[in-house]
Structure formats: C-alpha cells, structure tokens
Write an enzyme that holds these catalytic residues in place. Sequence first.
Site, PDB file in Angstrom:
ATOM      1  N   SER A 167      -3.547   4.895  -4.885  1.00 21.46           N
ATOM      2  CA  SER A 167      -3.430   5.170  -6.301  1.00 21.46           C
ATOM      3  C   SER A 167      -4.771   5.018  -7.021  1.00 21.46           C
ATOM      4  O   SER A 167      -5.775   5.579  -6.588  1.00 21.46           O
ATOM      5  CB  SER A 167      -2.367   4.239  -6.890  1.00 21.46           C
ATOM      6  OG  SER A 167      -1.882   4.719  -8.092  1.00 21.46           O
ATOM      7  N   ASP A 375       5.512  12.500  -4.192  1.00 24.62           N
ATOM      8  CA  ASP A 375       4.811  11.833  -5.289  1.00 24.62           C
ATOM      9  C   ASP A 375       4.652  12.795  -6.460  1.00 24.62           C
ATOM     10  O   ASP A 375       4.423  13.992  -6.274  1.00 24.62           O
ATOM     11  CB  ASP A 375       3.436  11.358  -4.817  1.00 24.62           C
ATOM     12  CG  ASP A 375       2.773  10.407  -5.801  1.00 24.62           C
ATOM     13  OD1 ASP A 375       3.448   9.967  -6.754  1.00 24.62           O
ATOM     14  OD2 ASP A 375       1.587  10.101  -5.607  1.00 24.62           O
ATOM     15  N   HIS A 434       4.949   8.030  -3.678  1.00 23.85           N
ATOM     16  CA  HIS A 434       3.629   7.467  -3.996  1.00 23.85           C
ATOM     17  C   HIS A 434       3.213   6.391  -2.996  1.00 23.85           C
ATOM     18  O   HIS A 434       2.041   6.234  -2.704  1.00 23.85           O
ATOM     19  CB  HIS A 434       3.676   6.886  -5.401  1.00 23.85           C
ATOM     20  CG  HIS A 434       2.357   6.469  -5.960  1.00 23.85           C
ATOM     21  ND1 HIS A 434       1.354   7.368  -6.256  1.00 23.85           N
ATOM     22  CD2 HIS A 434       1.861   5.252  -6.285  1.00 23.85           C
ATOM     23  CE1 HIS A 434       0.309   6.719  -6.749  1.00 23.85           C
ATOM     24  NE2 HIS A 434       0.584   5.433  -6.763  1.00 23.85           N
TER      25      HIS A 434
END
Length: 459
Positions: A167, A375, A434
């Site tokens: 991320s 994601d 994610h």
Amino acid sequence: MESFHVAGFLLVIFLFLVPLFHGAPAPRTERTEDGSEIWGYVEVRPKAHMFWWYYRSPYIAQDSNKPRPIILWLQGGPGASGVGIGNFEEIGPLDNYLKPRNSTWLKHADLLFVDNPVGTGYSFVEDTKLFVKTDDEAAADLTKLLIEVFNRNENLQKSSLYIIAESYGGRYAVTLGLSALKAIEAGKLQLKLGGIALGDSWISPEDFVFSWGPLLKDVSRIGSNGLKQSNILAKQIKQQIDAGKFVEATDSWNELENVIDASSNSVDFYNFLQDSGIDHMSLTASEKSRQIAMRRYSKYLNSFRPTADGDGDLDSLMNGAIKKKLKIPENVQWGRQSDLVFNAQEGDFMRPRINEVDELLEKGVNITIYNGQLDLICATKGTEAWVEKLRWDGMQTFLSMNRSPIFCNGENTTKGFIKSYKNLHFYWILGAGHFVPVDQPCVALNMVGHITQSTDASK
C-alpha cells in the site's frame, strides 16, 4: 493506504493513536536467549524513536557461500503499524491468537518489521513537530535505522536485504531504496540490497483515481451517473496534482471516495466484491469523515482472522502480552493506525513516485510489482497505467511479452500470472484484494521464494 481513507482526521484519541513519551530513553536492544529474535529502538533523530523487530528464520540453513535473505516489511497508511499488522495479521510467525502461521514468510527469509514513520505503533516522538512530512524524510529516518541495525551486526551485513511493501508502504520502499543506495555508495551503510517489491502500492495516485469509476462500472458496482461523477473528480484531482496543489488533491481524493461510497452502496475499497459493512445511519457527517476509513480497514482484516479460542483482538495483544515481552516503555500505547502521522504527510500523499521506480530500475535494482485482482484502492488497472509510464529502457520489451500462469501446491487451477524482463517483474494475483498475503497466502509465499531467489515463481 491501508487505513488510507483518513484524510481530514482530527486529533482523535490522541495519546492512543500517537505514542508520545517524556522521560528516560527507550531501551536500545533486547533479544531472546537463543538469538532468534532481536528488537529495540533507534533514535533516528533527537527525541524521535523508531521501533524494530527482527526474526531469524528457523527454516533456512546457514550457508557461508550464499547470502541469507532478510525481508524488511513496510506497512502503509501512512501511519499503519508493521510490527502489529504485517507481523500478526499477514506474514509473521504467529497470528493474533499467538498460533503458528503455516504461511509465514520466515520459510523463505528472515523478517524485519518496523513501525514507520515515527509516531506509528510502538515508535514514538517526544514532540509532535517531529512527525515526518514527506516520503523522503521517512526514508532518511529508515536509512538511519538500517545504519544502526546493520552496521552493528556483521552477520546481518552478509545477508541480502529485500524491501517488501504494501500500500502506501510502497512509496517508502522506493524512496528508502534510493536513500539506502546512496548511503551504501558513501560507505555509511553496510548491507546488500537484494531488491524491492511493491504490493498494491500507492505509487501514482492520479492513475488510481482514474481507475476507480471505470473498474466499478465494468463490474456493475456503480451506474452511469456514478461513473460520470467519478470521472469529473478524477480530472479535478489530476489538475491539482499537475499544479502542485497536493493538499487540495488530497481533499478532492477524499471527496471522490465519498462519491464512490454513495454510488456503490458502500463498496469495500480493499475488495470490490464485498460491501464495507458500515452502518451509515449510525454516523453523523463529522463521524463519517473521521471513522469510515478505519472501519473499512479494520473490518476487512478482521474478516480473515482464524477461528480460535479468545477474541484475537490485535489492540489487546499489542498493548498486553507483546508489549510486556518487548519491554516497551509503559507510557507508549500501541495503535493500529495513527491519523496524526497521516495528516502530517497530507502535502505529500498525492505526489507521484513513478520517477523513483524508474531510477531504481536504471540502477539495476530488482523491482517486483504485485497486485491483487480484487483491490480497488490500489486497483490493478491503475497499477498497469503507471507502469506503462515508466521510461526504463527495457519497458517496450516488457510490455510486448506474454504472461505466464501461476499455480500453487501442485494444483492446475490458475492462481495468477507473471511477466518478467531483466530486473522488472509483475505479478497479477487472482482472487486477492488489497492484502495479498491474507487472501492468497500460498501464492504470496511462493512469490516471496522467487523474489529471494529460492523457488520457481510459476509453481
């Protein structure tokens, strides 16, 4: 990005989320009797203390002729705790219930977790003015930590360090990579950089916000009106980024998330096949701007916790048994995510980091990019868009190549695809959102074996 929708947070639960400590300095280094774990604090700047925790893999035999791989895990946010989240909820040796994790990345490397930037997790500052404001400042602190940890340990210096990030952590990874290389070349840092991996990473905010509307429209999650509104705001964000108005772009990004939320009936930003599960009727407008991000993030990770006795609450664990084991200063309270750390970086949050990836590729650093198919926040569609902007001289050949399928555990089911050329590698991981190590642990573990050059990527 993991807690990522936190723009506009105010000073909520101040002492809980951002450890502030006044008094005697934190203990420098502790270790288990057998040396399998080492941890401690590094004062990266006066009154700014960064916590680190190193695990030596019991699965890897000592081979003096082969560098021992070490993975430095960088969490996102900015302000999410790698020592807590990445360690106990994703790749470390134990889960939230302190039960062994079969898919721990220790099977392929030693693991080094840090709470970065200062003010995150167990890391703390003695003055809020010491929060970093840019990725480059965070990289400088991380480089100081590496100097302190590696230069004092000859065994670590013989290893190869692989920086693997998730991320927003991907931005720290590329800025740290360049900062570390500079320190290595200057003789200030004694380590070997094996490579960098960017997992669902927030490298180009512009490309991600342009991907959200079309992606959700294609999977029937938003309609034509939602797509139109999304595209209008995405164009506004691009204009603000081009003009260097990064704080305004962060505000517009937050507005776009609200539009997506309303148009999709609260799609989960971490897995677009799910709902975020937020009861909007129970929140005021003010509460929404402060709490939706954390509720989405926490709910998504919590949904993957193993079934076992006990509640598996990470906050209780980190402020209880783990805090006691690690001898964390009593006044330091662990928090999953620091909104104040995020707010300190709001002027850098929307700045692209494509150039840093390009520079690392040109320097010959092995770069791995991996993305979960499901994601949204760092959608594969957006990742592909920024990768195509790279100016690296091998880019055209890379783009023209076909992908190879990925399998796992001897099964014939396609788990993903990989494409590699020279020092650039891209994984498309199917069935993952994610948090790839959580959603597809087998694929992620095999990928790590390939990154650290111990297994074949396609198996």
